[in-house]
Write an enzyme that holds these catalytic residues in place. Sequence first.
Site, PDB file in Angstrom:
ATOM      1  N   SER A  60      -2.085  14.123  12.710  1.00 33.09           N
ATOM      2  CA  SER A  60      -1.881  13.750  11.331  1.00 33.09           C
ATOM      3  C   SER A  60      -2.559  12.776  10.960  1.00 33.09           C
ATOM      4  O   SER A  60      -3.182  12.115  11.658  1.00 33.09           O
ATOM      5  CB  SER A  60      -0.456  13.744  11.177  1.00 33.09           C
ATOM      6  OG  SER A  60      -0.057  12.708  11.855  1.00 33.09           O
ATOM      7  N   LYS A  61      -2.593  12.287   9.598  1.00 30.54           N
ATOM      8  CA  LYS A  61      -3.343  11.088   9.149  1.00 30.54           C
ATOM      9  C   LYS A  61      -2.803   9.943   9.946  1.00 30.54           C
ATOM     10  O   LYS A  61      -1.454   9.752   9.815  1.00 30.54           O
ATOM     11  CB  LYS A  61      -3.284  10.777   7.763  1.00 30.54           C
ATOM     12  CG  LYS A  61      -3.952   9.920   7.188  1.00 30.54           C
ATOM     13  CD  LYS A  61      -5.452  10.626   6.667  1.00 30.54           C
ATOM     14  CE  LYS A  61      -6.425   9.465   6.606  1.00 30.54           C
ATOM     15  NZ  LYS A  61      -7.757   9.761   6.788  1.00 30.54           N
ATOM     16  N   ARG A  62      -3.362   9.225  10.509  1.00 33.05           N
ATOM     17  CA  ARG A  62      -2.770   8.172  11.329  1.00 33.05           C
ATOM     18  C   ARG A  62      -2.865   6.984  10.607  1.00 33.05           C
ATOM     19  O   ARG A  62      -3.198   6.773   9.296  1.00 33.05           O
ATOM     20  CB  ARG A  62      -3.324   7.976  12.544  1.00 33.05           C
ATOM     21  CG  ARG A  62      -3.039   9.261  13.393  1.00 33.05           C
ATOM     22  CD  ARG A  62      -3.315   9.087  14.982  1.00 33.05           C
ATOM     23  NE  ARG A  62      -4.953   9.467  15.457  1.00 33.05           N
ATOM     24  CZ  ARG A  62      -5.354   8.890  16.173  1.00 33.05           C
ATOM     25  NH1 ARG A  62      -4.631   8.001  17.133  1.00 33.05           N
ATOM     26  NH2 ARG A  62      -6.523   9.301  16.702  1.00 33.05           N
ATOM     27  N   VAL A  98      -8.801  13.599   9.462  1.00 35.90           N
ATOM     28  CA  VAL A  98      -8.117  14.884   9.455  1.00 35.90           C
ATOM     29  C   VAL A  98      -8.707  15.827   8.261  1.00 35.90           C
ATOM     30  O   VAL A  98      -8.375  17.068   8.785  1.00 35.90           O
ATOM     31  CB  VAL A  98      -6.754  14.766   9.506  1.00 35.90           C
ATOM     32  CG1 VAL A  98      -6.205  14.019  10.700  1.00 35.90           C
ATOM     33  CG2 VAL A  98      -6.367  14.120   8.162  1.00 35.90           C
ATOM     34  N   GLU A 107     -13.739  14.914   5.067  1.00 32.80           N
ATOM     35  CA  GLU A 107     -13.907  13.584   5.544  1.00 32.80           C
ATOM     36  C   GLU A 107     -14.807  13.785   6.852  1.00 32.80           C
ATOM     37  O   GLU A 107     -15.714  12.832   7.031  1.00 32.80           O
ATOM     38  CB  GLU A 107     -12.626  12.969   6.341  1.00 32.80           C
ATOM     39  CG  GLU A 107     -11.689  12.574   5.199  1.00 32.80           C
ATOM     40  CD  GLU A 107     -10.156  12.126   5.813  1.00 32.80           C
ATOM     41  OE1 GLU A 107      -9.813  10.954   5.304  1.00 32.80           O
ATOM     42  OE2 GLU A 107      -9.624  12.547   6.783  1.00 32.80           O
TER      43      GLU A 107
END
Length: 502
Positions: free
Chosen positions: A267-269, A277, A281
């Site tokens: 997931s987006k950290r 992710v 991007e």
Amino acid sequence: MTIRVRFAPSPTGFLHVGGLRTALFNWLFARKTNGTFILRIEDTDQKRFTPGGVKAIMESLWWLGLQWDEGPNRAELRQMQTNEDFEGAPDIGGPYGPYVQSLKVKRHQAAAEELIAQGKAYRCDCPAERLDQMRQEQMARKESTHYDRHCRFKQPGEVDPNKPHVVRLAVPLEGTTTVHDLIRGDITVDYTRLDDFVILKSDGFPTYHLAAMVDDHDMHITHVLRGDEWLPSLPKHALIYQAFGWEPPIFAHLPVILNPSGKGKMSKRKATSADSVFVTEFRDEGYLPEALRNFLAFVGWAPGSGIEKEIMPIAEMIDLFDLEHVNPAPAAFPYDKLDWMNGMYIRALPVDELAKRIYPFLINAGIEVDLDRLIKITPDIQERLETLKDAVEATDFLFGETVSPDPKQLIGKGMTKEATLKVLQQAEALISTFEPFEAAPLEHAFREAAEAAGMKPGPFFSPLRVAVTGKTVSPPLFGSIVALGRAETIKRLKNAQQLLAG
Ligand code: GLU
């Protein structure tokens, strides 16, 4: 039988790389079997709709080269009230449209009515307060929360179809159902563990369970390859198929993708993390679509028969792809391997093609690109890039009016200002007249000059590098000088001398 698979994203945000992997496996399976790959937009959850989401999904798939054979046509796209500009979007269509779920609401409602008429589903008008209280009581008794079937046994007409209500599936009261997953095998579930779940919401929209099954049936889907998170819903879906008396497709649930550490769903950290992710991007960071595609194919799959190599042309991947070798275990997403693979793909590109791909990254960085210089330097940086974006840092010195080196950096380790000035003067003299103006002969001449001055090449080249590129680390020096051209190099050498003298 023609194999028909679909990728059915919900436009609730940008496309996550896990979703892209699902799309890729569907696409590979379709190409391998000469089947049909379908794109269906599942936008019935209006609350979670993200503007721009549909377009981003289509662009991401297109970017990766996953063209769909059937999917929304332009008119369908325009009917979605998303304020997106679909001009230029792929206008595909197909015989089993619409491929936008929200345009099929009447069909979903009719399907629910069909089940009500057969006593396989029922209307429920339990008010929210009643459901809340019921849940509280169940929790107090430490039971799992479930609907108590209050409306299931009401007389026909007792629930007014013209007043707000939901429609629930009447799940058999006893017995078991066995569902089959191609990757995980048989899964048997006791009916008593299943709720009379909602298939049509009070706003008249279908739930995912109803809409997706009706659409899969209508679109003659033969294989459903989707994310692991849907495995727990599989018994519900089997029940919907049973209720309609339809032949279900074959299901295969793809392993979840984990963080590189192998711990936790990807997931987006943390905000500080550079790890992407979303597919857009990866694109904007300068990953090549063919590299990301190759990499993703191996997240959860590997060819059988002892094939070890992982860099694989797409035709070969299609040829080898099979569902038997999809590993049910959660798969990690090793970013460093992606970086390595991207670098390998960058090195395999023809120089012109690489320059063409680097170009937009430079433009985006606000650089006024001199194409001639870019093409000249490209072979020199090709070996060093991991992403296309790395080229910005590596080549920006070529395009500015000049560079402003730090005078302290101009003076190399163990050198004096005077010695540095002398090196720069010598370099200027050599560059001014030397023929041929090519990297290898230039380097040779400079090595000789260093020797004549009683210096090692490293310390001799260092002030030159800083003067010409403004940096202590740069692409190969003489390639950089040639790309920059004689006149510009001399200008920079003079500038550096002035800086030092000043
Ligand atoms: N719309 C669902 C999702 O985005 C699709 C699940 C499926 O493939 O059936 O997760």
